[in-house]
Design an enzyme around this catalytic site. Structure first.
Site, PDB file in Angstrom:
ATOM      1  N   HIS A 138      -3.888  -0.392  -6.183  1.00 15.43           N
ATOM      2  CA  HIS A 138      -4.320  -1.569  -6.944  1.00 15.43           C
ATOM      3  C   HIS A 138      -4.483  -1.246  -8.428  1.00 15.43           C
ATOM      4  O   HIS A 138      -4.076  -2.026  -9.288  1.00 15.43           O
ATOM      5  CB  HIS A 138      -5.653  -2.101  -6.423  1.00 15.43           C
ATOM      6  CG  HIS A 138      -5.663  -2.467  -4.971  1.00 15.43           C
ATOM      7  ND1 HIS A 138      -4.544  -2.819  -4.252  1.00 15.43           N
ATOM      8  CD2 HIS A 138      -6.691  -2.572  -4.108  1.00 15.43           C
ATOM      9  CE1 HIS A 138      -4.882  -3.104  -3.015  1.00 15.43           C
ATOM     10  NE2 HIS A 138      -6.181  -2.961  -2.900  1.00 15.43           N
ATOM     11  N   GLU A 139      -5.090  -0.117  -8.706  1.00 14.59           N
ATOM     12  CA  GLU A 139      -5.345   0.277 -10.090  1.00 14.59           C
ATOM     13  C   GLU A 139      -4.046   0.469 -10.857  1.00 14.59           C
ATOM     14  O   GLU A 139      -3.918   0.054 -12.012  1.00 14.59           O
ATOM     15  CB  GLU A 139      -6.186   1.569 -10.127  1.00 14.59           C
ATOM     16  CG  GLU A 139      -7.573   1.428  -9.551  1.00 14.59           C
ATOM     17  CD  GLU A 139      -7.679   1.564  -8.033  1.00 14.59           C
ATOM     18  OE1 GLU A 139      -8.812   1.599  -7.528  1.00 14.59           O
ATOM     19  OE2 GLU A 139      -6.641   1.628  -7.330  1.00 14.59           O
TER      20      GLU A 139
ATOM     21  N   ASP B 183      -0.382  -5.806   0.258  1.00 11.41           N
ATOM     22  CA  ASP B 183      -1.648  -6.035  -0.438  1.00 11.41           C
ATOM     23  C   ASP B 183      -1.489  -7.325  -1.230  1.00 11.41           C
ATOM     24  O   ASP B 183      -0.403  -7.627  -1.732  1.00 11.41           O
ATOM     25  CB  ASP B 183      -1.967  -4.887  -1.409  1.00 11.41           C
ATOM     26  CG  ASP B 183      -2.434  -3.636  -0.695  1.00 11.41           C
ATOM     27  OD1 ASP B 183      -3.152  -3.760   0.309  1.00 11.41           O
ATOM     28  OD2 ASP B 183      -2.092  -2.537  -1.160  1.00 11.41           O
TER      29      ASP B 183
ATOM     30  N   VAL C  32       5.447 -13.907 -24.214  1.00  9.43           N
ATOM     31  CA  VAL C  32       6.293 -13.556 -23.077  1.00  9.43           C
ATOM     32  C   VAL C  32       6.841 -14.841 -22.466  1.00  9.43           C
ATOM     33  O   VAL C  32       6.136 -15.842 -22.350  1.00  9.43           O
ATOM     34  CB  VAL C  32       5.524 -12.704 -22.031  1.00  9.43           C
ATOM     35  CG1 VAL C  32       4.400 -13.488 -21.370  1.00  9.43           C
ATOM     36  CG2 VAL C  32       6.471 -12.141 -20.976  1.00  9.43           C
ATOM     37  N   GLU C  33       8.119 -14.831 -22.112  1.00  4.42           N
ATOM     38  CA  GLU C  33       8.743 -15.990 -21.477  1.00  4.42           C
ATOM     39  C   GLU C  33       8.297 -16.003 -20.014  1.00  4.42           C
ATOM     40  O   GLU C  33       8.377 -14.993 -19.322  1.00  4.42           O
ATOM     41  CB  GLU C  33      10.267 -15.883 -21.617  1.00  4.42           C
ATOM     42  CG  GLU C  33      11.022 -17.133 -21.241  1.00  4.42           C
ATOM     43  CD  GLU C  33      11.199 -17.262 -19.749  1.00  4.42           C
ATOM     44  OE1 GLU C  33      10.944 -18.368 -19.232  1.00  4.42           O
ATOM     45  OE2 GLU C  33      11.599 -16.273 -19.100  1.00  4.42           O
ATOM     46  N   SER C  34       7.795 -17.146 -19.547  1.00  5.86           N
ATOM     47  CA  SER C  34       7.100 -17.199 -18.252  1.00  5.86           C
ATOM     48  C   SER C  34       7.997 -16.912 -17.050  1.00  5.86           C
ATOM     49  O   SER C  34       7.539 -16.304 -16.083  1.00  5.86           O
ATOM     50  CB  SER C  34       6.384 -18.529 -18.079  1.00  5.86           C
ATOM     51  OG  SER C  34       7.300 -19.596 -18.098  1.00  5.86           O
TER      52      SER C  34
ATOM     53  N   CYS D  46       0.860  -1.182   0.000  1.00  7.53           N
ATOM     54  CA  CYS D  46       0.000   0.000   0.000  1.00  7.53           C
ATOM     55  C   CYS D  46       0.897   1.233   0.000  1.00  7.53           C
ATOM     56  O   CYS D  46       1.818   1.334   0.822  1.00  7.53           O
ATOM     57  CB  CYS D  46      -0.896  -0.003   1.235  1.00  7.53           C
ATOM     58  SG  CYS D  46      -1.832   1.535   1.426  1.00  7.53           S
TER      59      CYS D  46
END
Length: 156
Positions: free
Chosen positions: A95-96, A61, A76-78, A54
């Site tokens: 969060h946004e 969070d 994308v390579e994991s 936060c």
């Protein structure tokens, strides 16, 4: 081969011991050629233990992230994605900002046909927050399953 081309073909982290990047800004994502270029399909990554901080209290969070994308020329390579997501562990953001920022970075760098991200955040102050972003309308004919994350119900 240009630097941009080598980033898309030579994974830096795969098969290597790799520490978490210090921040999302310093994290480098690897992209490799799509083995099914020209095919319309969906790839899903689920990160049910995503953490960040936060920006006001510094408290942790937690979220369940679901990333869906229809690959273009690269995927994308994991492992690099795992390290990128882990770099948020000590990153302070709302969060946004986390959810949309992850989606936009993947979309801008990987340039898939379509991408969406769902951030299902666990309650803070008694209120769960869900954040969703997508790059636009999905391609016609793309099968898009439900993200499968139930609305937060607590113990009741």
């Amino acid at each position: 081969m240009t630097d941009d081309e080598s980033k898309k073909t030579a994974p830096r982290y795969l098969g290597q011991d790799s520490a978490l990047p210090e921040s999302p800004e310093t994290a480098e994502l690897d992209y490799v050629p799509n083995p099914r270029v020209g095919e319309l399909y969906l790839t899903r990554f689920a990160a049910p233990e995503f953490t960040s901080l936060c920006p006001v209290t510094g408290q942790p969070d937690f979220a369940h992230l679901v990333i869906d994308y229809a690959p273009g020329e690269t995927i994308v390579e994991s492992k690099s994605l795992k390290l990128f997501l882990g770099s948020f562990r000590n990153h302070a953001a709302f969060h946004e900002d986390c959810t949309v920022g992850i989606g936009k970075r993947l979309f801008d760098e990987m340039q898939p046909k379509w991408l969406r991200i769902g951030g299902y955040w666990y309650p803070r102050g008694g209120i769960p927050i869900d954040v969703f972003w997508q790059s636009g309308e999905p391609p016609k004919g793309l099968w898009i399953p439900d993200q499968g994350v139930a609305s937060y119900r607590g113990r009741g």
